[in-house]
Design a protein around this motif. Sequence first.
Motif, PDB file in Angstrom:
ATOM      1  N   UNK A 164     -17.592 -13.804  -5.621  1.00  0.00           N
ATOM      2  CA  UNK A 164     -18.578 -13.353  -5.978  1.00  0.00           C
ATOM      3  C   UNK A 164     -18.535 -12.404  -5.570  1.00  0.00           C
ATOM      4  N   UNK A 165     -18.699 -12.395  -3.871  1.00  0.00           N
ATOM      5  CA  UNK A 165     -18.811 -10.754  -3.017  1.00  0.00           C
ATOM      6  C   UNK A 165     -18.006  -9.861  -3.467  1.00  0.00           C
ATOM      7  N   UNK A 166     -16.468 -10.338  -3.627  1.00  0.00           N
ATOM      8  CA  UNK A 166     -15.609  -9.439  -3.544  1.00  0.00           C
ATOM      9  C   UNK A 166     -15.436  -8.327  -5.114  1.00  0.00           C
ATOM     10  N   UNK A 167     -16.054  -9.662  -6.639  1.00  0.00           N
ATOM     11  CA  UNK A 167     -16.739  -8.889  -7.715  1.00  0.00           C
ATOM     12  C   UNK A 167     -17.411  -8.223  -7.634  1.00  0.00           C
ATOM     13  N   UNK A 168     -18.524  -8.559  -6.900  1.00  0.00           N
ATOM     14  CA  UNK A 168     -19.787  -7.321  -6.438  1.00  0.00           C
ATOM     15  C   UNK A 168     -19.801  -6.012  -5.549  1.00  0.00           C
ATOM     16  N   UNK A 169     -18.477  -6.122  -4.803  1.00  0.00           N
ATOM     17  CA  UNK A 169     -17.926  -4.823  -4.147  1.00  0.00           C
ATOM     18  C   UNK A 169     -17.505  -4.220  -5.133  1.00  0.00           C
ATOM     19  N   UNK A 170     -16.227  -4.869  -6.208  1.00  0.00           N
ATOM     20  CA  UNK A 170     -15.708  -3.943  -7.053  1.00  0.00           C
ATOM     21  C   UNK A 170     -16.540  -3.535  -8.329  1.00  0.00           C
ATOM     22  N   UNK A 171     -17.797  -3.911  -8.519  1.00  0.00           N
ATOM     23  CA  UNK A 171     -18.576  -3.451  -9.670  1.00  0.00           C
ATOM     24  C   UNK A 171     -19.012  -2.110  -8.762  1.00  0.00           C
ATOM     25  N   UNK A 172     -19.826  -1.741  -7.112  1.00  0.00           N
ATOM     26  CA  UNK A 172     -20.211  -0.219  -6.844  1.00  0.00           C
ATOM     27  C   UNK A 172     -18.961   0.287  -5.936  1.00  0.00           C
ATOM     28  N   UNK A 173     -18.165  -0.720  -6.601  1.00  0.00           N
ATOM     29  CA  UNK A 173     -16.809   0.714  -5.968  1.00  0.00           C
ATOM     30  C   UNK A 173     -16.319   2.119  -6.441  1.00  0.00           C
ATOM     31  N   UNK A 174     -16.196   2.689  -5.963  1.00  0.00           N
ATOM     32  CA  UNK A 174     -15.442   3.977  -6.365  1.00  0.00           C
ATOM     33  C   UNK A 174     -14.330   4.389  -5.645  1.00  0.00           C
ATOM     34  N   UNK A 175     -12.827   4.226  -6.589  1.00  0.00           N
ATOM     35  CA  UNK A 175     -11.455   4.613  -6.100  1.00  0.00           C
ATOM     36  C   UNK A 175     -11.187   5.583  -5.179  1.00  0.00           C
ATOM     37  N   UNK A 176     -12.083   6.822  -6.128  1.00  0.00           N
ATOM     38  CA  UNK A 176     -11.893   7.754  -5.684  1.00  0.00           C
ATOM     39  C   UNK A 176     -11.858   8.429  -4.091  1.00  0.00           C
ATOM     40  N   UNK A 177     -13.453   6.808  -3.303  1.00  0.00           N
ATOM     41  CA  UNK A 177     -14.042   7.107  -1.731  1.00  0.00           C
ATOM     42  C   UNK A 177     -12.791   6.675  -1.684  1.00  0.00           C
ATOM     43  N   UNK A 178     -11.517   5.625  -1.842  1.00  0.00           N
ATOM     44  CA  UNK A 178     -10.501   5.103  -0.906  1.00  0.00           C
ATOM     45  C   UNK A 178      -9.672   6.294  -0.349  1.00  0.00           C
ATOM     46  N   UNK A 179      -9.817   6.423  -1.219  1.00  0.00           N
ATOM     47  CA  UNK A 179      -8.761   8.586  -0.999  1.00  0.00           C
ATOM     48  C   UNK A 179      -8.730   9.150   0.666  1.00  0.00           C
ATOM     49  N   UNK A 180      -9.950   9.057   0.755  1.00  0.00           N
ATOM     50  CA  UNK A 180     -10.185  10.658   1.656  1.00  0.00           C
ATOM     51  C   UNK A 180      -9.494   9.877   2.799  1.00  0.00           C
ATOM     52  N   UNK A 221     -11.384  -6.196  -8.746  1.00  0.00           N
ATOM     53  CA  UNK A 221     -10.561  -5.259  -9.664  1.00  0.00           C
ATOM     54  C   UNK A 221     -10.943  -5.317 -11.197  1.00  0.00           C
ATOM     55  N   UNK A 222     -11.629  -7.479 -10.919  1.00  0.00           N
ATOM     56  CA  UNK A 222     -12.727  -6.867 -12.685  1.00  0.00           C
ATOM     57  C   UNK A 222     -13.489  -6.751 -12.112  1.00  0.00           C
ATOM     58  N   UNK A 223     -14.035  -6.278 -10.935  1.00  0.00           N
ATOM     59  CA  UNK A 223     -15.508  -5.065 -10.709  1.00  0.00           C
ATOM     60  C   UNK A 223     -15.343  -3.986 -11.165  1.00  0.00           C
ATOM     61  N   UNK A 224     -13.829  -3.657 -10.242  1.00  0.00           N
ATOM     62  CA  UNK A 224     -13.882  -2.284 -10.427  1.00  0.00           C
ATOM     63  C   UNK A 224     -13.824  -1.832 -12.390  1.00  0.00           C
ATOM     64  N   UNK A 225     -13.554  -3.077 -12.417  1.00  0.00           N
ATOM     65  CA  UNK A 225     -13.624  -2.666 -14.306  1.00  0.00           C
ATOM     66  C   UNK A 225     -15.204  -2.571 -14.852  1.00  0.00           C
ATOM     67  N   UNK A 226     -15.692  -2.928 -14.749  1.00  0.00           N
ATOM     68  CA  UNK A 226     -17.710  -2.612 -14.626  1.00  0.00           C
ATOM     69  C   UNK A 226     -17.785  -2.273 -14.044  1.00  0.00           C
ATOM     70  N   UNK A 227     -17.445  -1.304 -13.012  1.00  0.00           N
ATOM     71  CA  UNK A 227     -18.285  -0.302 -12.335  1.00  0.00           C
ATOM     72  C   UNK A 227     -18.555   0.766 -13.253  1.00  0.00           C
ATOM     73  N   UNK A 228     -19.560   2.190 -12.708  1.00  0.00           N
ATOM     74  CA  UNK A 228     -20.159   3.105 -13.076  1.00  0.00           C
ATOM     75  C   UNK A 228     -20.445   3.119 -14.854  1.00  0.00           C
ATOM     76  N   UNK A 229     -21.458   1.875 -14.846  1.00  0.00           N
ATOM     77  CA  UNK A 229     -21.691   1.679 -16.122  1.00  0.00           C
ATOM     78  C   UNK A 229     -23.085   1.427 -16.047  1.00  0.00           C
ATOM     79  N   UNK A 230     -23.571   2.438 -16.920  1.00  0.00           N
ATOM     80  CA  UNK A 230     -25.258   1.803 -16.961  1.00  0.00           C
ATOM     81  C   UNK A 230     -25.496   0.306 -16.361  1.00  0.00           C
TER      82      UNK A 230
END
Length: 519
Positions: free
Chosen positions: A56-72, A226-235
């Motif tokens: 659940x921790x990793x899933x919730x991290x994915x929900x708030x993750x912005x992949x572009x930020x990892x490229x910094x 990864x599934x958290x990332x799929x659901x990120x950045x939606x309302x």
Amino acid sequence: MIEPILVGVAFLAGLGFRRIGMPPLLGYLIAGFLAGWFELGDADVIHVLSEIGITLLLFTIGLKLNLRELLAPQIWVTASLHTVIVVPLTAAVLLALLWVLPGVEEIDASVAWMLAFALSFSSTVFAVKIFDERGEGAALHAKIAIGILIVQDIFAVSYLVLSAEHTPSPWAFLLLALPLLRPVLVYLLKQAGHGELLILFGMAVALGSAELFHMMHLEAGLGALLFGVLLSNVDKSVELYKSLINFKDIFLTAFFLSIGYYGLPSGNMLLVALVISALVLLRPLVYFALLLMFRLRARTSLLVGLSLFNYSEFGLIVAAMAVNSGQLPGAWLTTLAVAMAISLFIAVPFNTHVHSMYARLATRLQKMERKELLQEERPVDLGEAEIVIFGMGRIGSGAYEYLSEHYPDKIIGVEESADKALKMRLAGISCVTGDASDRDFLERANLHRRKTVLVSLTNHSENVDVVKLLQQLDYRGKIAVVSRFPDQQEELIGMGCITFNLYAEAGHGFAERVLEELG
């Protein structure tokens, strides 16, 4: 089943540490060692619950993750350089233990390098827990720390895949088509509503994705992320995140309890655990120096470094693999478990008092900063605003909208999330990116020109810390703070604040709104 006595011991131990101003997770660690010593509860059940917590921790991290930020560069290069620096040093210490501590069994050089690699990671569970308790999840330093942890997780998953006894399933290549599932998942998320169906949806996706990756002989946690990332950045991703927070925290309690079930080492191995634990004292220094190199402020570098102050649960996973394959004596598993627990005990006081620590060291630390800082680290201007609102969530935004009708062009909002602040500016709202708990930010805010400050941050403790900081900086204007419970309201009134109890006065606000509509 879970032993009721164990739950009670965990509660009392956590409560005891909270009463002395320390995070309850230290109490959970002690409860875990007591449970292991007295054989309370079922270790297998606790382990399963802890796995759910990590998922659940990793899933919730994915929900708030912005992949572009990892490229910094300050994220992926810092994580890489830290590994390059720390792994050889740790391996050298492990190999030297044979001469430093007589009686310690010699370990193979390849095993020493493997353990050094595992010990180079920091605990994602600890960092997220600390940021949540301080209400700093959207702050720049939290995003950088979580980004570094995710890069480390990628290193860890890559290692586990390469060293696994079973190669990934031939069907694993189908996972490349996961982005095609996003529209379906987003549709189901919107249909789930706002009650228990939303929670069930989140649990099903998190646990189901972990099981899917496990079936493909891949790291289960990677699937949840990864599934958290799929659901990120939606309302509704923010609402889903908030609905799962309490469940995540409950299951993570089992993770801290589970560490104690590995037992305590005896004799020289306890000394080994102390030596390994002492190595973490170098970790914040390495992170601090690297982040300064990437033009971050001293405060940001310090907060990131201290949040990555301890060992990760990944070290135990690698050690268990080595023990099962006969490469490592079983005593090393309990030794690393104790070293991880000690590293947590070392890290918690530093993170608990990090803001007061920085206040004392600010002048000296700021001299180490680069002359040209990153754009997001440069000072912001609050202009001629007489009213400042810290925290532009639903409460802060509503207060801004109401007050702007009476005091146009005299109000400015301050929001930790740079993305959220940008969206508000595009919508015509006067809002800047800033951290209300950042002493540097407040010192540069020309507080003597501000008549009123409204504080509506994530949690009560963060609100109180901001009030104390404003008072330390001799702010003479009015301070208004949101509260949710009577004891919080009384504490804020005692500090001289105007306070609004959301729950107690919601009916009053509702009635006012009805009267307005009725004319």
